[in-house]
Scaffold this motif. Structure first.
Motif, short mmCIF file in Angstrom:
data_model
loop_
_atom_site.label_atom_id
_atom_site.label_comp_id
_atom_site.label_asym_id
_atom_site.label_seq_id
_atom_site.Cartn_x
_atom_site.Cartn_y
_atom_site.Cartn_z
N ILE A 47 0.83 -1.20 0.00
CA ILE A 47 0.00 0.00 0.00
C ILE A 47 0.87 1.26 0.00
O ILE A 47 1.84 1.37 0.74
N GLY A 48 0.50 2.21 -0.85
CA GLY A 48 1.19 3.49 -0.91
C GLY A 48 0.32 4.54 -1.56
O GLY A 48 -0.87 4.31 -1.83
N GLU A 49 0.93 5.70 -1.85
CA GLU A 49 0.16 6.78 -2.47
C GLU A 49 0.03 6.55 -3.97
O GLU A 49 0.96 6.08 -4.63
N VAL A 50 -1.13 6.92 -4.52
CA VAL A 50 -1.41 6.78 -5.95
C VAL A 50 -0.93 8.03 -6.68
O VAL A 50 -1.31 9.15 -6.33
N LEU A 51 -0.09 7.83 -7.70
CA LEU A 51 0.41 8.90 -8.55
C LEU A 51 -0.05 8.67 -9.97
O LEU A 51 -0.20 7.52 -10.41
N VAL A 52 -0.27 9.76 -10.72
CA VAL A 52 -0.75 9.62 -12.10
C VAL A 52 -0.09 10.68 -12.97
O VAL A 52 0.21 11.79 -12.52
N ARG A 53 0.14 10.33 -14.24
CA ARG A 53 0.75 11.24 -15.21
C ARG A 53 0.10 11.01 -16.57
O ARG A 53 -0.19 9.89 -16.96
N GLY A 54 -0.15 12.10 -17.31
CA GLY A 54 -0.72 11.99 -18.64
C GLY A 54 -1.27 13.32 -19.11
O GLY A 54 -1.33 14.31 -18.35
N ASP A 55 -1.71 13.37 -20.37
CA ASP A 55 -2.20 14.62 -20.95
C ASP A 55 -3.52 15.08 -20.36
O ASP A 55 -3.96 16.21 -20.63
N VAL A 56 -4.17 14.25 -19.58
CA VAL A 56 -5.42 14.66 -18.95
C VAL A 56 -5.18 15.36 -17.61
O VAL A 56 -6.08 15.98 -17.06
N VAL A 57 -3.97 15.25 -17.07
CA VAL A 57 -3.66 15.85 -15.77
C VAL A 57 -3.51 17.37 -15.92
O VAL A 57 -2.87 17.85 -16.86
N MET A 58 -4.11 18.11 -15.00
CA MET A 58 -4.06 19.57 -15.04
C MET A 58 -2.61 20.08 -15.08
O MET A 58 -1.71 19.43 -14.55
N PRO A 59 -2.39 21.27 -15.65
CA PRO A 59 -1.05 21.87 -15.58
C PRO A 59 -0.75 22.50 -14.23
O PRO A 59 0.41 22.78 -13.92
N GLY A 60 -1.80 22.75 -13.43
CA GLY A 60 -1.58 23.33 -12.11
C GLY A 60 -2.83 23.95 -11.54
O GLY A 60 -3.90 23.94 -12.16
N TYR A 61 -2.70 24.49 -10.33
CA TYR A 61 -3.81 25.18 -9.67
C TYR A 61 -3.78 26.66 -10.03
O TYR A 61 -2.72 27.28 -10.15
N TRP A 62 -4.97 27.23 -10.17
CA TRP A 62 -5.09 28.63 -10.54
C TRP A 62 -4.51 29.52 -9.44
O TRP A 62 -4.92 29.44 -8.29
N ASP A 63 -3.54 30.35 -9.84
CA ASP A 63 -2.97 31.35 -8.94
C ASP A 63 -2.46 30.74 -7.63
O ASP A 63 -2.63 31.32 -6.57
N ASP A 64 -1.84 29.56 -7.72
CA ASP A 64 -1.33 28.90 -6.51
C ASP A 64 -0.09 28.09 -6.87
O ASP A 64 -0.11 26.86 -6.92
N PRO A 65 1.03 28.78 -7.14
CA PRO A 65 2.24 28.06 -7.58
C PRO A 65 2.80 27.10 -6.53
O PRO A 65 3.37 26.07 -6.89
N GLU A 66 2.66 27.43 -5.25
CA GLU A 66 3.20 26.56 -4.21
C GLU A 66 2.45 25.23 -4.18
O GLU A 66 3.07 24.15 -4.11
N ALA A 67 1.12 25.29 -4.20
CA ALA A 67 0.33 24.05 -4.19
C ALA A 67 0.57 23.26 -5.47
O ALA A 67 0.60 22.02 -5.45
#
Length: 521
Positions: free
Chosen positions: A356-376
């Protein structure tokens, strides 16, 4: 790249076919929707003076104007901010302010709350009520040509789950939304122009995302007149519309599987029920398969990677003779075509099957980031992988089972509830000294919100009605705790941090004990 091109394409190929319906009534054909979208684009750009990249929020219940507004926003080169219409006024204000929303399209039910925010949010310039005179004014504008957008341009700001502070705006691009739609065709179900999608769940959530692949293929978007999930209404619509698919939270499916109006109906036109957003009890799923048939497909996704991490197909739901069938029904399926999925340890190192561990995902469907929140953004996407905060394990066949959420998010009735904002609402009451909010298993809602309350020193124990009122002044009604428990202290670790895991374990043990003592029929 602009998804609004779909409207013109269908207007040429099937101009008189139904595009949007309210119940059995056709609201717009494809030609009419394309024409209305072009006029609304002119209204947004010229009448309201909005410029490319401006944010336009949609705050309304499911209705035809919602879809018209969403696609006109895209055609006009703007960014859609779908807002959960069940939110409290102050919560809506936060989303509008954080996103820098310039205009809001709303309905009469929410017009007073939203209009009262003009002048309090610097970016907010105008509110349009649809339907209504201002909406008709936009529709009467001179048609405006489509504004070209790049695949990496923002299309949708999805204010998604967070357990500390405020919710964050996941920036979904046109590429993200297109890939999510293509992934649906690849992994869940083919769609034809003779099919329909029933939009019974909120369009601001997963249901809105699931509507896109149907619109892309020219299927009819059907809005139920009730505005919700009703077995008798769905049964009637199945007699009128063919190839019906709809998205539902597990709690909705549980109700429908026990609704005699739907179970006893002719289900020949019911094509698929897509579920996700919360765990589904095995017994409930097996009962639903028995009463409604092998029409179910499960998805596991997040707002940061819309409807696309893993899936359990209709065929896998129906494969009852497989020796691991029950195990698979309790999983969230296998990775989708367009993503890579890993389970890792605390150092982001891959774990073998069964660990058991944390689930990570990568692909073209993943967001580029959070709006106006570079740290997060940097924290969540470190190493180029979306860190979901969910904990799970792959089995030897590649099926992923979620074991817990490292985040404290509560999902009740398919709705995300962030404990901290409930805690903050309760802490406004002067008699509350400390509080911890978590979820307990609930057979109807999936999880129910429970508040563990420590009375402030020198104060009398507060009345639960007062605490509920304190919540209703600040947060949406559905987030209010269903149970208040008064305790002398909250469990903490050596650093003084509240250990909610102990509270969840206590509630889970109580629920399991109650289930064991239920009388058998």
């Amino acid at each position: 790249m602009n998804l609004s091109t779909w409207l013109d394409r269908h207007a040429l190929q099937r101009p008189d076919a139904p595009a949007i319906a309210e119940g059995e009534r056709v609201h717009a054909t494809w030609r009419q929707w394309a024409e209305r979208s072009a006029a609304l684009t002119g209204g947004l750009r010229e009448t309201l003076g909005l410029a490319t990249g401006d944010r336009v929020a949609i705050v309304m219940r499911n209705r035809p104007e919602y879809l018209e507004a969403q696609f006109a926003v895209w055609q006009a080169g703007l960014v859609a901010v779908p807002v959960n219409a069940r939110l409290h006024r102050d919560e809506i204000a936060y989303v509008l302010g954080h996103s820098g929303t310039a205009a809001v399209v709303t309905d009469e039910e929410h017009a007073e709350d939203v209009s009262s925010l003009v002048g309090t949010i610097p970016s907010l310039r105008t509110v349009v009520v649809a339907p209504g005179p201002d909406w008709e004014r936009l529709l009467s504008a001179h048609p405006h040509p489509r504004v070209d957008r790049h695949p990496e341009d923002a299309a949708w700001l999805f204010y998604t789950s967070g357990t500390t502070g405020r919710p964050k705006g996941a920036t979904l691009t046109f590429r993200n939304l297109l890939m999510a739609s293509l992934s649906y065709y690849a992994d869940l179900d083919p769609i034809s122009a003779q099919d329909c999608v029933l939009q019974a769940a909120p369009l601001s959530h997963g249901s809105g995302i699931y509507g896109l692949p149907h619109i892309g293929r020219g299927a009819t978007s059907v809005l139920p007149e009730s505005g919700g999930v009703d077995g008798a209404e769905i049964a009637g619509l199945l007699d009128h519309w063919s190839g019906m698919t709809f998205f539902a939270a597990p709690t909705m499916i549980r109700r429908l599987a026990n609704d005699p109006d739907l179970v006893g109906a002719n289900l020949a036109n019911l094509k698929a029920i897509i579920y996700g957003g919360a765990p589904m009890y095995l017994a409930d799923l097996q009962h639903a398969l028995q009463t409604l048939g092998p029409r179910f497909a499960q998805i596991y996704g997040q707002g940061e990677t819309p409807m696309t991490i893993t899936a359990l197909s209709k065929a896998e739901h129906a494969e009852s003779d497989h020796p691991r069938h029950e195990h698979r029904l309790q999983s969230v399926g296998v990775p989708r075509t367009d993503v890579e999925v890993r389970v890792v340890d605390e150092d982001d190192q891959d774990l073998p099957a069964g660990e058991i561990g944390e689930v990570l995902v990568r692909g073209d469907v993943v967001m580029p980031g959070y709006w106006d929140d570079p740290e997060a953004t940097a924290e969540t996407l470190r190493g180029g992988w979306l860190h979901t905060g969910d904990v799970g394990a792959f089995d030897e066949d590649g099926y992923l089972t979620l074991h817990d959420r490292s985040k404290d998010l509560i999902i009740s009735g398919g709705m995300n509830i962030y404990p901290r904002e409930v805690e903050e609402a309760l802490l406004h009451h002067p008699a509350v000294g400390a509080v911890a909010v978590t979820g307990r298993p609930d057979p109807e809602w999936g999880e129910a919100v429970v508040a563990f309350v420590v009375t402030a020193e020198g104060a009398d124990r507060p009345d639960t009605d007062e605490l509920a009122a304190s919540c209703l002044e600040r947060i949406a009604r559905y987030k209010r705790p269903k149970e208040f428990r008064f305790v002398d202290s909250l469990p903490t670790n050596n650093y003084g941090k509240i250990v909610k895991r102990e509270l969840r374990d206590q509630l889970r043990a109580e629920a399991e004990g109650a289930a064991q003592h239920e009388p058998t029929q």
